[in-house]
Motif scaffolding. Structure first.
Motif, PDB file in Angstrom:
ATOM      1  N   TRP A  35      51.483  47.484  35.195  1.00 13.78           N
ATOM      2  CA  TRP A  35      50.664  46.239  35.637  1.00 13.78           C
ATOM      3  C   TRP A  35      51.483  44.879  34.597  1.00 13.78           C
ATOM      4  O   TRP A  35      51.608  44.865  33.832  1.00 13.78           O
ATOM      5  N   TYR A  36      52.079  43.962  35.548  1.00 11.55           N
ATOM      6  CA  TYR A  36      52.778  42.709  35.186  1.00 11.55           C
ATOM      7  C   TYR A  36      51.875  41.519  35.442  1.00 11.55           C
ATOM      8  O   TYR A  36      50.944  41.702  36.422  1.00 11.55           O
ATOM      9  N   ARG A  37      51.917  40.720  34.684  1.00 16.84           N
ATOM     10  CA  ARG A  37      51.005  39.247  34.982  1.00 16.84           C
ATOM     11  C   ARG A  37      51.922  38.233  35.051  1.00 16.84           C
ATOM     12  O   ARG A  37      52.927  38.258  34.368  1.00 16.84           O
ATOM     13  N   GLN A  38      51.628  37.353  36.218  1.00 18.89           N
ATOM     14  CA  GLN A  38      52.320  36.260  36.288  1.00 18.89           C
ATOM     15  C   GLN A  38      51.480  34.970  36.489  1.00 18.89           C
ATOM     16  O   GLN A  38      50.542  34.751  37.204  1.00 18.89           O
ATOM     17  N   ASP A  39      51.784  34.215  35.403  1.00 16.73           N
ATOM     18  CA  ASP A  39      50.988  32.740  35.480  1.00 16.73           C
ATOM     19  C   ASP A  39      51.509  31.857  36.396  1.00 16.73           C
ATOM     20  O   ASP A  39      52.861  32.185  36.748  1.00 16.73           O
ATOM     21  N   CYS A  40      51.058  30.885  36.935  1.00 18.13           N
ATOM     22  CA  CYS A  40      51.404  29.908  37.801  1.00 18.13           C
ATOM     23  C   CYS A  40      52.648  29.402  37.540  1.00 18.13           C
ATOM     24  O   CYS A  40      52.931  28.684  36.394  1.00 18.13           O
ATOM     25  N   ARG A  41      54.014  29.389  38.450  1.00 21.95           N
ATOM     26  CA  ARG A  41      55.033  28.853  38.096  1.00 21.95           C
ATOM     27  C   ARG A  41      55.923  29.517  36.732  1.00 21.95           C
ATOM     28  O   ARG A  41      56.359  28.876  36.270  1.00 21.95           O
ATOM     29  N   LYS A  42      55.288  30.415  36.425  1.00 23.46           N
ATOM     30  CA  LYS A  42      55.974  31.304  35.216  1.00 23.46           C
ATOM     31  C   LYS A  42      56.442  32.703  35.549  1.00 23.46           C
ATOM     32  O   LYS A  42      56.485  33.017  36.692  1.00 23.46           O
ATOM     33  N   GLU A  43      57.221  33.172  34.516  1.00 22.63           N
ATOM     34  CA  GLU A  43      57.879  34.285  34.772  1.00 22.63           C
ATOM     35  C   GLU A  43      56.751  35.402  34.645  1.00 22.63           C
ATOM     36  O   GLU A  43      55.984  35.438  33.979  1.00 22.63           O
ATOM     37  N   PRO A  44      57.005  36.716  35.383  1.00 23.05           N
ATOM     38  CA  PRO A  44      56.391  38.058  35.004  1.00 23.05           C
ATOM     39  C   PRO A  44      56.361  38.373  33.670  1.00 23.05           C
ATOM     40  O   PRO A  44      57.365  38.404  33.102  1.00 23.05           O
ATOM     41  N   LYS A  45      55.244  38.853  33.198  1.00 25.65           N
ATOM     42  CA  LYS A  45      55.114  39.611  31.692  1.00 25.65           C
ATOM     43  C   LYS A  45      54.564  40.967  31.762  1.00 25.65           C
ATOM     44  O   LYS A  45      53.341  41.135  32.462  1.00 25.65           O
ATOM     45  N   LEU A  46      55.078  42.051  31.144  1.00 19.41           N
ATOM     46  CA  LEU A  46      54.442  43.267  31.269  1.00 19.41           C
ATOM     47  C   LEU A  46      52.955  43.066  30.453  1.00 19.41           C
ATOM     48  O   LEU A  46      52.801  42.524  29.522  1.00 19.41           O
TER      49      LEU A  46
END
Lengths: 109, 114
Positions: A35-46
């Protein structure tokens, strides 16, 4: 059929709620799951890897069901800061990561 | 460590113009990737590299070329930009053959082609 499918949401929940996201994958040869998380207008992070035995990281629990080709993410006691898009990701041997389209979570006070 | 950096952050092109996006990583990672992200489409792999001097096509390679002349850099080129290439481009890197093969992403380049 897309190789990785997620409910796009959005999921709108109050603070403190428990929310669960589901993901299915079509290729039984898939070996690794994340599962990766992506904040608005940011890059995905594990956010976390997903293991067959299930794994937990604080308020987050990930489960994998290889027989059903199904992955889940459970978030307990939701915080405002959990608002983001959650990407289900799978990997087959020798290939790059394959991303789902993401599920959007909005936590409100 | 800066991690993965991308240049430029924003760009507007006219149809037919060319440009190169630069990705740099200081983590000594073997693998590097270029993705594009469009609304409702998720992240799609354009090209990737498993080491210096090697590149391979991903899911959506048409209209793009790449080069990996140095281990730390991965360049994405658009020879003749088209409006369909308007997107957010993410570069990523990962270590060689490591489980869980975490990919580290750059901050993205927002490209608009008019």
């Amino acid at each position: 059929r897309k190789e990785v499918e997620q409910d796009p949401g959005p999921f709108n929940v109050p603070e403190g709620a428990t929310v669960a996201f589901n993901c299915t994958y079509s290729n039984s040869a898939s070996q690794s799951f994340f599962w990766y998380r992506q904040d608005c207008r940011k890059e995905p992070k594990l956010l976390m890897s997903v293991y067959s035995s299930g794994n937990e990281d604080g308020r987050f629990t990930a489960q994998l069901n290889r027989a059903s080709q199904y992955i889940s993410l459970l978030i307990r006691d939701s915080k405002l800061s959990d608002s983001a898009t959650y990407l289900c990701v799978v990997k087959r041997a020798g290939t790059a990561l394959i991303f789902g389209k993401g599920t959007t979570l909005s936590v409100s006070s | 460590n800066a991690g993965v950096t991308q240049t430029p952050k924003f760009r507007v092109l006219k149809t037919g113009q060319s440009m190169t996006l630069l990705c740099a990583q200081d983590m000594n990672h073997e693998y590097m990737y270029w993705y594009r992200q469009d609304p409702g489409m998720g992240l799609r792999l354009i090209h990737y590299s498993v080491g210096e001097g090697t590149t391979a096509k991903g899911e959506v390679p048409d209209g793009y070329n790449v080069s990996r002349l140095k281990k730390q850099n991965f360049l994405l080129g658009l020879e003749s930009a088209a409006p369909s290439q308007t997107s957010v481009y993410f570069c990523a890197s990962s270590r060689l053959a490591v489980d869980p093969n975490e990919q580290f992403f750059g901050p993205g380049t927002r490209l608009t082609v008019l």
